[in-house]
Design an enzyme around this catalytic site. Structure first.
Site, PDB file in Angstrom:
ATOM      1  N   CYS A 281       0.841  -1.171   0.112  1.00 19.29           N
ATOM      2  CA  CYS A 281       0.342  -0.082   0.142  1.00 19.29           C
ATOM      3  C   CYS A 281       0.688   1.160  -0.260  1.00 19.29           C
ATOM      4  CB  CYS A 281      -0.987   0.047   1.183  1.00 19.29           C
ATOM      5  SG  CYS A 281      -2.366  -0.996   1.310  1.00 19.29           S
TER       6      CYS A 281
HETATM    7  N1  LIG Z   1      -3.158  -6.163   2.069  1.00 18.34           N
HETATM    8  C1  LIG Z   1      -3.468  -4.670   2.352  1.00 18.34           C
HETATM    9  O1  LIG Z   1      -3.022  -4.443   3.624  1.00 18.34           O
HETATM   10  C2  LIG Z   1      -4.079  -4.212   1.540  1.00 18.34           C
HETATM   11  C3  LIG Z   1      -4.774  -2.785   2.811  1.00 18.34           C
HETATM   12  C4  LIG Z   1      -5.383  -2.257   2.231  1.00 18.34           C
HETATM   13  C5  LIG Z   1      -6.088  -2.164   0.626  1.00 18.34           C
HETATM   14  N2  LIG Z   1      -4.988  -3.057  -0.211  1.00 18.34           N
HETATM   15  C6  LIG Z   1      -6.078  -3.226  -1.476  1.00 18.34           C
HETATM   16  O2  LIG Z   1      -6.807  -4.440  -1.889  1.00 18.34           O
HETATM   17  C7  LIG Z   1      -6.620  -4.644  -3.808  1.00 18.34           C
HETATM   18  C8  LIG Z   1      -6.074  -6.613  -2.657  1.00 18.34           C
HETATM   19  O3  LIG Z   1      -4.483  -6.650  -2.338  1.00 18.34           O
HETATM   20  P1  LIG Z   1      -4.098  -7.902  -1.091  1.00 18.34           P
HETATM   21  O4  LIG Z   1      -3.767  -7.701   0.089  1.00 18.34           O
HETATM   22  O5  LIG Z   1      -6.030  -8.197  -0.110  1.00 18.34           O
HETATM   23  O6  LIG Z   1      -3.544  -8.636  -2.175  1.00 18.34           O
HETATM   24  P2  LIG Z   1      -3.768 -10.065  -2.633  1.00 18.34           P
HETATM   25  O7  LIG Z   1      -2.659 -10.260  -3.275  1.00 18.34           O
HETATM   26  O8  LIG Z   1      -3.368 -11.081  -1.016  1.00 18.34           O
HETATM   27  O9  LIG Z   1      -4.909 -10.839  -2.686  1.00 18.34           O
HETATM   28  C9  LIG Z   1      -5.874 -10.016  -4.522  1.00 18.34           C
HETATM   29  C10 LIG Z   1      -6.239 -11.911  -4.287  1.00 18.34           C
HETATM   30  O10 LIG Z   1      -7.150 -11.277  -6.108  1.00 18.34           O
HETATM   31  C11 LIG Z   1      -6.075 -12.742  -7.194  1.00 18.34           C
HETATM   32  N3  LIG Z   1      -6.845 -12.596  -7.866  1.00 18.34           N
HETATM   33  C12 LIG Z   1      -5.319 -12.274  -8.862  1.00 18.34           C
HETATM   34  N4  LIG Z   1      -6.306 -11.672 -10.414  1.00 18.34           N
HETATM   35  C13 LIG Z   1      -7.555 -11.998 -10.170  1.00 18.34           C
HETATM   36  C14 LIG Z   1      -8.919 -12.586 -10.915  1.00 18.34           C
HETATM   37  N5  LIG Z   1      -9.141 -11.733 -12.700  1.00 18.34           N
HETATM   38  N6  LIG Z   1      -9.714 -12.162 -10.180  1.00 18.34           N
HETATM   39  C15 LIG Z   1      -9.934 -13.338  -9.414  1.00 18.34           C
HETATM   40  N7  LIG Z   1      -8.666 -13.895  -8.139  1.00 18.34           N
HETATM   41  C16 LIG Z   1      -7.782 -12.803  -9.183  1.00 18.34           C
HETATM   42  C17 LIG Z   1      -5.369 -13.523  -6.254  1.00 18.34           C
HETATM   43  O11 LIG Z   1      -4.597 -14.922  -7.125  1.00 18.34           O
HETATM   44  C18 LIG Z   1      -5.012 -13.626  -4.853  1.00 18.34           C
HETATM   45  O12 LIG Z   1      -5.725 -14.470  -4.424  1.00 18.34           O
HETATM   46  C19 LIG Z   1      -5.038  -3.882  -3.418  1.00 18.34           C
HETATM   47  O13 LIG Z   1      -5.722  -3.033  -3.962  1.00 18.34           O
HETATM   48  C20 LIG Z   1      -4.254  -3.173  -2.293  1.00 18.34           C
HETATM   49  O14 LIG Z   1      -3.753  -2.445  -2.829  1.00 18.34           O
HETATM   50  C21 LIG Z   1      -4.618  -3.708   0.789  1.00 18.34           C
END
Ligand SMILES: NC(=O)c1ccc[n+]([C@@H]2O[C@H](COP(=O)([O-])OP(=O)(O)OC[C@H]3O[C@@H](n4cnc5c(N)ncnc54)[C@H](O)[C@@H]3O)[C@@H](O)[C@H]2O)c1
Length: 440
Positions: A281
């Protein structure tokens, strides 16, 4: 409970399903954000389907085996066993769902431009199965305008009008992995819709599982809220890092300065220096804003500057190691250096953008021999090198120990006792006095 006003019959039916918790909830992307969200809605009594392209994650979820630190398998298992939560790679499951939260990655390209490919790929699939009466909410962090300019045109079509036939919102995810106090259910949720009816249904939906919901007037405002929050952190960490570099040159303890400044009861909020930004992030999101802002003719100068300062920190940490070893870069060559903690922050297993990786690579290039301890990261592969985590006692054999990630399970007093020299980039040794310690 918020009332949905000026609604179509379709909205009224969806609203009723949400109120009675008979709405079938879908989450696309079951990672650090999607899985905890799925668990909260399943706990609230909804039937939840997670859709992910990663077959291994889907297999583990359906076995009740969690891969996210904040979701214990003991919580996930019973929800799966009771049929409240399941996962699939098959997007046609959307045909039976009433709501879809999109929680897919939004990384940066090498050029620091937003990589929208995951949002586009998931929306292409959602568009195939979208039907009247569905609430779609984008949660992935992104630039202001994404929901309205990119997602809406992919989903709307004749007979499927937003605000009447289906509903589209943006709601930023604020989850803080590893935070024992604030988790998905008790972090207030901001939501903004493409129309007033969309916002009202989004608000109603989240209020079933999340304690406080904050509606805003548009998807763009909701998108910007997230970017303000993370830019605020990134820039203030940049200030703390610049302070650390200034204090080091003046022989002043920056940690003592910040802790004394933090006694001011108003107008000051402490941020801390460190070996560099990490995670999915803070190092990334502000560049989504600067990219978009540039298009509207405003240079995001503070973001670029803080990015440069924060980017110097792994170098600064390596300089401190070199100084502690009493010399120039040659002093590092052949030294055994033991890294304490490689995850990007305390008490989690996530390695994404971890500054430890930069610090290790730089030390390797200077000719150091590297070992590490991290209870959350058993093995580490980078630049053709494969390392296995060693017990904390291994620090005793090193010429220098570098605390890069301050996991709370480390025994810091024992570490100082057994080590020859410790460079502390996190103030983990606060309160411990020893000639062996060099602080950032
Ligand atoms: N991790 C954090 O602390 C956090 C906090 C706030 C916001 N975010 C935001 O949330 C979003 C997700 O982050 P995250 O950390 O959960 O990511 P992550 O990589 O842990 O999870 C994303 C998931 O999406 C799946 N994926 C990818 N392409 C796909 C598709 N086309 N269809 C279905 N599934 C698909 C992946 O396999 C993965 O399991 C990002 O935009 C991130 O910036 C993350």
């Amino acid at each position: 409970m918020p009332e949905v006003t000026e609604v179509s019959e379709i909205a009224r039916i969806l609203e009723e399903k949400i109120r009675t918790r008979s709405a079938r909830v879908g989450i696309v992307g079951m990672g650090y954000v999607g899985l905890p969200l799925a668990v909260e809605f399943a706990k609230a009594g909804f039937s939840v389907t997670g859709i992910d392209t990663n077959e291994e994650k889907v297999r583990r979820l359906n076995a009740g085996d969690s891969y996210v630190g904040d979701v214990p398998s003991a919580t996930l298992g019973p929800l799966v066993a009771s049929g409240k939560l399941r996962a699939t790679c098959d997007f046609s499951a959307l045909l039976d769902l009433d709501t879809v939260d999109i929680c897919v990655p939004t990384p940066l390209r090498k050029t620091k431009d937003p990589d929208m490919s995951f949002i586009v790929a998931s929306c292409q699939e959602i568009a195939k199965y979208l039907h009247a009466g569905t609430l779609v909410i984008l949660e992935s962090t992104t630039y202001p305008g994404t929901t309205y300019e990119l997602v809406l045109p992919m989903l709307a079509r004749p007979g499927l009008e937003v605000g009447r036939d289906f509903f589209l919102c943006f709601s930023p995810e604020r989850v803080d992995p590893g935070n024992p106090v604030y988790q998905t259910a008790n972090i207030p949720k901001v939501v903004g819709g493409c129309t007033a009816a969309c916002t009202a249904i989004g608000q109603l939906f989240y209020s079933q599982a999340i304690k406080k919901v904050v509606p805003v007037s548009s998807t763009q405002v909701a998108e910007m809220v997230k970017l303000l929050e993370n830019t605020f952190r990134m820039i203030n960490i940049g200030l703390a890092n610049e302070m650390a570099m200034m204090c080091a040159n003046m022989g002043i303890d920056v940690w003592e300065v910040i802790s004394a400044a933090a006694t001011k009861p108003f107008g000051f909020m402490p941020f801390y220096p460190g070996p560099g930004l990490g995670g999915h992030c803070i190092p990334i999101d502000p560049f989504y804003l600067s990219w978009k802002s540039k298009q509207s003719g405003v240079e995001a100068r503070l973001i670029e500057l803080a990015g440069q300062i924060n980017g110097q920190m792994p170098h600064f940490a390596v300089d401190r190691v070199r100084d502690a070893l009493n010399g120039d870069a040659k002093a590092v060559k052949g030294s055994r250096i033991h890294i304490m903690g490689v995850a990007y922050k305390r008490d989690i297993e996530d390695l994404r953008e971890s500054p430890a990786l930069d610090v290790i690579l730089m030390l390797l290039r200077l000719g150091a021999e590297i070992s590490y301890s991290d209870p959350y990261v058993p093995t580490l592969r980078l630049d053709g090198l494969s390392l296995e985590a060693l017990p904390e006692e291994a620090a005793a054999a090193a010429d220098c120990v570098v605390i890069v990630t301050d996991h709370s399970s480390f025994d810091y007093r024992a570490l100082v006792e057994r080590s020859r020299l410790v460079v502390d980039t996190r103030n983990a040794l606060k309160g411990i006095r020893s000639e062996k310690i060099a602080r950032l």
